[in-house]
Design a protein around this motif. Structure first.
Motif, PDB file in Angstrom:
ATOM      1  N   MET A  82      26.004 -13.584   4.253  1.00 21.27           N
ATOM      2  CA  MET A  82      24.536 -13.532   3.647  1.00 21.27           C
ATOM      3  C   MET A  82      24.221 -15.066   3.514  1.00 21.27           C
ATOM      4  SD  MET A  82      25.165 -10.617   0.872  1.00 21.27           S
ATOM      5  CE  MET A  82      23.533 -10.973  -0.040  1.00 21.27           C
ATOM      6  N   ALA A  83      25.011 -15.943   3.047  1.00 24.57           N
ATOM      7  CA  ALA A  83      24.862 -17.378   2.857  1.00 24.57           C
ATOM      8  C   ALA A  83      24.281 -18.058   4.211  1.00 24.57           C
ATOM      9  CB  ALA A  83      26.060 -18.027   2.172  1.00 24.57           C
ATOM     10  N   GLU A  84      25.108 -17.343   5.220  1.00 23.71           N
ATOM     11  CA  GLU A  84      24.739 -18.090   6.656  1.00 23.71           C
ATOM     12  C   GLU A  84      23.385 -17.675   7.199  1.00 23.71           C
ATOM     13  OE1 GLU A  84      29.298 -18.451   7.980  1.00 23.71           O
ATOM     14  OE2 GLU A  84      28.032 -16.882   9.045  1.00 23.71           O
ATOM     15  N   LEU A  85      23.139 -16.339   6.777  1.00 23.68           N
ATOM     16  CA  LEU A  85      21.564 -15.768   7.162  1.00 23.68           C
ATOM     17  C   LEU A  85      20.628 -16.629   6.239  1.00 23.68           C
ATOM     18  CD1 LEU A  85      19.872 -13.752   8.739  1.00 23.68           C
ATOM     19  CD2 LEU A  85      20.319 -12.147   6.675  1.00 23.68           C
ATOM     20  N   ALA A  86      21.017 -16.643   5.021  1.00 23.37           N
ATOM     21  CA  ALA A  86      19.934 -17.411   3.989  1.00 23.37           C
ATOM     22  C   ALA A  86      19.405 -18.806   4.780  1.00 23.37           C
ATOM     23  CB  ALA A  86      20.426 -17.388   2.669  1.00 23.37           C
TER      24      ALA A  86
END
Ligand code: UTP
Length: 292
Positions: A148-152
């Motif tokens: 999720m952090a990578e997508l954000a």
């Protein structure tokens, strides 16, 4: 705004009534799956995602959560004297040196949204993560929060973890409707807390992982009690969506709802089957038990 997360919030001030009588004295987050408490799995996932400041939102009954992350002098001395270096590093490594733990109090259990708001003085207005430790996500690759952090970061947007649930279960979750869904993510167009199946906008349920922009705090400060009379994080997110993009992300991995008894039993079996020393004896036990 860069969407790099450094801070992770763990709201652990709920009452845990589904595990009474155990939770009369043991916080739900301290229940073990094999040999680690639930909170440790969530903490490891946050650190893997790049977080170095962990904010625990607790209450006066949850001293054992703070104790767990504190130094255990006597135990360390004993293990050191008896040369049990493996055990020693196990208890020393609950938090790596570069990570700090901060504890804030939620004086009254007014709801998840309120618990997250209690972390504001530590988080400030930067993007941050929220992890609910009773949602345990098992994955052999990257943890769900790291995904999720990578997508954000890539999309410069808040990201909420979702999974498909049977329609008859929508009343137990926050449910989202999305515009377009490409690959694993799509922009959220609506979010509702615990809708009845007949009015639920979809069967995509929010689970306990969030990457949120600091803008959520102003919204939460204005959020009135909603479903169940609690200040709901879902309502704060709905208000945030009026100003900012919020994405739903179907994570890779399997979620165990360890806030429920069956979820904790399932997680224990899965983690035992995946454990290098326990896999074989667990398999043998299961075979024998099922044959009885
Ligand atoms: P739950 O809905 O699972 O509630 O909260 P609970 O009180 O922990 O458990 P039950 O339903 O009585 O068994 C979801 C998450 O939000 C936190 C909980 O600790 C849990 O991580 N929470 C909830 C708070 O920190 N404060 C609150 O006021 C409410």
């Amino acid at each position: 705004m860069t969407f790099r997360i450094r801070k992770a919030v763990f709201p652990v001030a709920g009452l845990g009534t589904r595990f009474l009588p155990a939770t009369k004295t043991v916080p739900k987050e301290m229940l073990p799956v094999v040999d680690k408490p639930l909170i440790q799995y969530a903490v490891d996932e946050a650190i893997e995602a790049g977080c170095d400041t962990l904010v625990f939102v607790t209450n006066r009954y949850k001293h054992s959560v703070a104790d767990y992350f504190d130094k255990a002098y006597e135990l360390e001395q004993k293990l050191e004297k008896s040369g049990k270096s493996e055990l020693l590093s196990l208890i020393r490594d609950v938090l790596p040196r570069h990570v700090r733990a901060v504890f804030v109090t939620q004086a009254e259990a007014l709801g998840l949204g309120h618990a997250v708001l209690c972390a504001r003085p530590v988080v400030g207005d930067e993007p941050f993560a929220v992890l609910l430790p009773d949602d345990l996500i098992w994955n052999t690759g990257h943890g769900a929060l790291r995904q999720m952090a990578e997508l954000a970061e890539r999309e410069s947007a808040s990201v909420i973890a979702v999974q498909d649930v049977p329609r008859e279960q929508t009343g137990s979750y926050g449910i989202v409707a999305t515009r377009d869904f490409s690959g694993r993510h799509g922009e959220i167009s609506a979010i509702v807390e615990k809708p009845k199946p007949e009015v639920a906008p979809s069967n995509l349920a929010v689970v306990g992982r969030y990457v949120l922009s600091g803008g959520i705090f102003d919204r939460l400060a204005k959020t009135r009690p909603g479903a169940g009379g609690e200040i709901q994080l879902t309502d704060g997110i709905a208000a945030l969506m009026e100003k900012e993009r919020v994405l739903a992300y179907r994570f890779e991995g399997r979620r165990f709802d360890c806030g429920s008894r069956i979820g904790l039993v399932e997680a224990t079996m899965q983690f035992a089957l995946d454990h290098e020393d326990l896999a074989e004896p667990t398999r043998e036990f299961m075979r024998a038990a099922l044959a009885r």
